[in-house]
Design a protein around this motif. Structure first.
Motif, short mmCIF file in Angstrom:
data_model
loop_
_atom_site.label_atom_id
_atom_site.label_comp_id
_atom_site.label_asym_id
_atom_site.label_seq_id
_atom_site.Cartn_x
_atom_site.Cartn_y
_atom_site.Cartn_z
N MET A 90 0.84 -1.21 0.00
CA MET A 90 0.00 0.00 0.00
C MET A 90 0.86 1.25 0.00
O MET A 90 0.59 2.23 -0.71
N ALA A 91 1.93 1.22 0.79
CA ALA A 91 2.81 2.39 0.88
C ALA A 91 3.45 2.69 -0.48
O ALA A 91 3.52 3.85 -0.92
N VAL A 92 3.91 1.63 -1.16
CA VAL A 92 4.53 1.85 -2.48
C VAL A 92 3.49 2.40 -3.45
O VAL A 92 3.76 3.35 -4.21
N THR A 93 2.28 1.85 -3.40
CA THR A 93 1.24 2.30 -4.32
C THR A 93 0.90 3.77 -4.07
O THR A 93 0.76 4.55 -5.02
N GLY A 95 2.86 6.01 -2.81
CA GLY A 95 4.01 6.78 -3.30
C GLY A 95 3.93 6.95 -4.81
O GLY A 95 4.13 8.04 -5.35
N LEU A 96 3.60 5.85 -5.50
CA LEU A 96 3.53 5.92 -6.98
C LEU A 96 2.42 6.86 -7.43
O LEU A 96 2.60 7.66 -8.35
N LEU A 97 1.26 6.77 -6.76
CA LEU A 97 0.14 7.65 -7.15
C LEU A 97 0.55 9.11 -6.96
O LEU A 97 0.36 9.95 -7.86
N ALA A 98 1.16 9.41 -5.81
CA ALA A 98 1.54 10.80 -5.53
C ALA A 98 2.53 11.32 -6.57
O ALA A 98 2.36 12.41 -7.13
N VAL A 99 3.55 10.53 -6.86
CA VAL A 99 4.60 11.03 -7.76
C VAL A 99 4.10 11.13 -9.20
O VAL A 99 4.50 12.01 -9.96
N ASN A 100 3.18 10.26 -9.59
CA ASN A 100 2.64 10.34 -10.95
C ASN A 100 1.68 11.50 -11.11
O ASN A 100 1.55 12.06 -12.19
N GLY A 326 7.55 3.45 5.31
CA GLY A 326 8.04 4.79 4.93
C GLY A 326 9.13 4.69 3.89
O GLY A 326 9.15 5.42 2.90
N THR A 327 10.04 3.75 4.10
CA THR A 327 11.16 3.58 3.17
C THR A 327 10.66 3.14 1.79
O THR A 327 11.11 3.66 0.77
N SER A 328 9.71 2.22 1.76
CA SER A 328 9.25 1.73 0.45
C SER A 328 8.48 2.82 -0.29
O SER A 328 8.60 2.96 -1.51
N CYS A 329 7.71 3.63 0.45
CA CYS A 329 6.97 4.73 -0.18
C CYS A 329 7.96 5.73 -0.78
O CYS A 329 7.83 6.17 -1.93
N LEU A 356 7.10 -4.25 -6.82
CA LEU A 356 7.74 -5.47 -6.35
C LEU A 356 9.12 -5.19 -5.76
O LEU A 356 9.44 -5.60 -4.64
N THR A 357 9.95 -4.45 -6.52
CA THR A 357 11.33 -4.28 -6.03
C THR A 357 11.38 -3.36 -4.81
O THR A 357 12.19 -3.59 -3.91
N ALA A 358 10.53 -2.34 -4.77
CA ALA A 358 10.56 -1.45 -3.59
C ALA A 358 10.11 -2.22 -2.35
O ALA A 358 10.63 -2.01 -1.26
N THR A 359 9.13 -3.13 -2.53
CA THR A 359 8.70 -3.94 -1.39
C THR A 359 9.86 -4.80 -0.90
O THR A 359 10.18 -4.82 0.29
N LEU A 360 10.53 -5.48 -1.85
CA LEU A 360 11.65 -6.34 -1.45
C LEU A 360 12.81 -5.51 -0.91
O LEU A 360 13.46 -5.88 0.07
N ALA A 361 13.06 -4.36 -1.56
CA ALA A 361 14.19 -3.53 -1.12
C ALA A 361 13.96 -3.00 0.29
O ALA A 361 14.89 -2.93 1.09
N SER A 362 12.71 -2.66 0.62
CA SER A 362 12.48 -2.13 1.96
C SER A 362 12.63 -3.26 2.99
O SER A 362 13.10 -3.03 4.10
#
Ligand code: ASP
Length: 433
Positions: A90-93, A95-100, A326-329, A356-362
């Motif tokens: 959810m956090a990554v999503t 983040g993606l919505l905000a930046v897009n 927070g990190t993944s977002c 996927l990668t931000a989830t794994l990276a976090s």
């Protein structure tokens, strides 16, 4: 006289630190700060880290030895990891919505980009090396890393928290499996008592919190300003839209996602949650490290939020290591921001790759300052965004790190509260309206 609540003590330390830092940066007190102020911050962080390994070990053994049976552990484990994954995605999503939507990279000037890339060449190289070291391992490496080959070696390094968790779980399970329980009763009593002692030590360390936080903040301000505070301010202004986009994502997590999850899944009032957790959140902000904050997070969850020792001792250390919303977002926003600056349009499949990668990276990021930006290199690599783009965001990484660590810690505490509720382990569950 009534004692000032811990969160007020920390807030006062924080503000005085900020004010001192501003004055020091503008008055050329860099050396004085490094010699006479910064060491107090280091001492404070060292004390927090000092307590982390014994706390996790003793608390988890104590928690597991109090379980009714082992199946409770597997139900708790499955739930914890499941909810951790969901909140991270959810956090990554978000983040993606905000930046897009905001597109902070579109208006970034080409000149500043080139200047920053040139200036930070060395830093990018070292980040790349650290990221490569993390990457060059097989798919099962993380399980291999979780199992210690020498317990004392694991206990001597705070980065091996998963190994400590593994040992403590096995010890605790073995403790309940011993057929003649009268023989192990003294051991159970020992860990129960030791747990109380360690929590008291956390209280003692917290007496030092206002001074520690003052020193940390004062020093960070001086370091951020460098030798030329006006130039530093100009760079911050250039990155203002990007920083605000990250902050917006983080704010949505803290102000909307967690309160809703708490209300819907644990019928828990966010007001009480926030009041109980605030000191840990402030400490996360000051130290930029979920690992250093862990002792206080555990203490607040157990003593103020009503999460039982069984749940807190398992869910929180695991969360500090693998759950970083927070990190993944931030990684999602940063990756797309850099792509935008380079004029790349990332399509749906690339954005899903980022999820996927931000989830794994976090999950793979260590719970220490600056870990997120190292793992960001892996996210960038996965979608073909130039790694040198990291140079653009170094300048604001520390303040954003402080904020994302608050979210990381809040996420862990939220999940601990939810797991405790669903397991019937929430003591004195409040029905505050
Ligand atoms: N500092 C963060 C933490 O400890 C990790 C990061 O995002 O750099 O939670």
């Amino acid at each position: 006289m009534k004692k000032l609540a811990l969160h007020w003590q920390i807030i006062i330390g924080l503000f005085l630190g900020l004010i001192y830092g501003l004055i020091a940066a503008n008055s050329g007190w860099q050396e004085f700060t490094a010699d006479w102020i910064a060491p107090w911050g280091k001492i404070f962080i060292s004390m927090l880290k000092m307590i982390a390994v014994p706390l996790v070990l003793i608390s988890l053994i104590n928690g597991v030895s109090g379980l009714k049976d082992i199946s409770q552990l597997s139900s708790m484990g499955g739930k914890t990891i499941g909810i951790y994954l969901i909140t991270t995605v959810m956090a990554v999503t978000i983040g993606l919505l905000a930046v897009n939507l905001i597109k902070p990279g579109k208006s970034f000037s080409e000149e500043i980009r080139q200047e920053m890339v040139q200036q930070n060449e060395a830093k990018v190289k070292s980040t790349e090396e650290q990221a490569n070291a993390q990457k060059s391992s097989g798919p099962l490496q993380f399980i291999v890393d979780m199992v210690p080959d020498n317990f004392f070696f694991s206990a001597s390094d705070n980065r091996n928290m998963l190994q400590i968790i593994f040992f403590a779980l096995m010890f605790g399970i073995a403790l309940i499996l011993v057929p003649d329980q009268t023989k192990v009763d003294p051991i159970k009593h020992f860990f129960d008592g030791a747990n109380e002692v360690i929590l008291k030590m956390v209280d003692l360390i917290m007496y030092f919190a206002p001074i520690g936080v003052f020193a940390l903040l004062g020093n960070i301000m001086v370091e951020l300003a460098g030798d030329d505070p006006t130039a530093a301010l100009e760079i911050l202004k250039g990155l203002a839209v990007y920083s605000l986009t990250v902050l917006l994502g983080l704010l949505i997590m803290v102000a909307i996602v967690y309160p809703m999850a708490l209300k819907l899944l644990a019928n828990y009032s966010y007001k009480r949650f926030f009041k109980g957790l605030a000191p840990a959140q402030l400490l996360a902000f000051s130290t930029s490290s979920s690992a250093a904050t862990l002792p206080l997070t555990m203490e607040r969850c157990e003593e103020k939020l009503g999460v039982s020792n069984k749940v807190a001792s398992f869910v929180l250390p695991l969360g500090a290591t693998i759950n970083m919303d927070g990190t993944s977002c931030y990684q999602a926003v940063a990756a797309v921001f850099i792509a935008q600056v380079y004029g790349m349009d990332l399509g749906l499949s690339e954005q899903l790759t980022i999820v996927l990668t931000a989830t794994l990276a976090s999950i793979g990021s260590a719970a220490v300052p600056g870990a997120g930006i190292i793992m960001l290199a892996i996210v960038l690599g996965s979608v073909g965004v130039p790694l040198e783009g990291i140079s653009l965001i170094f300048a604001v990484d520390r303040p954003l790190d402080m904020c994302r660590t608050v979210v990381n810690v809040t996420g862990d505490a939220t999940v601990a509260t939810i797991v405790a509720y669903t397991e019937g382990e929430l003591i004195a569950h409040p029905v505050e309206k």
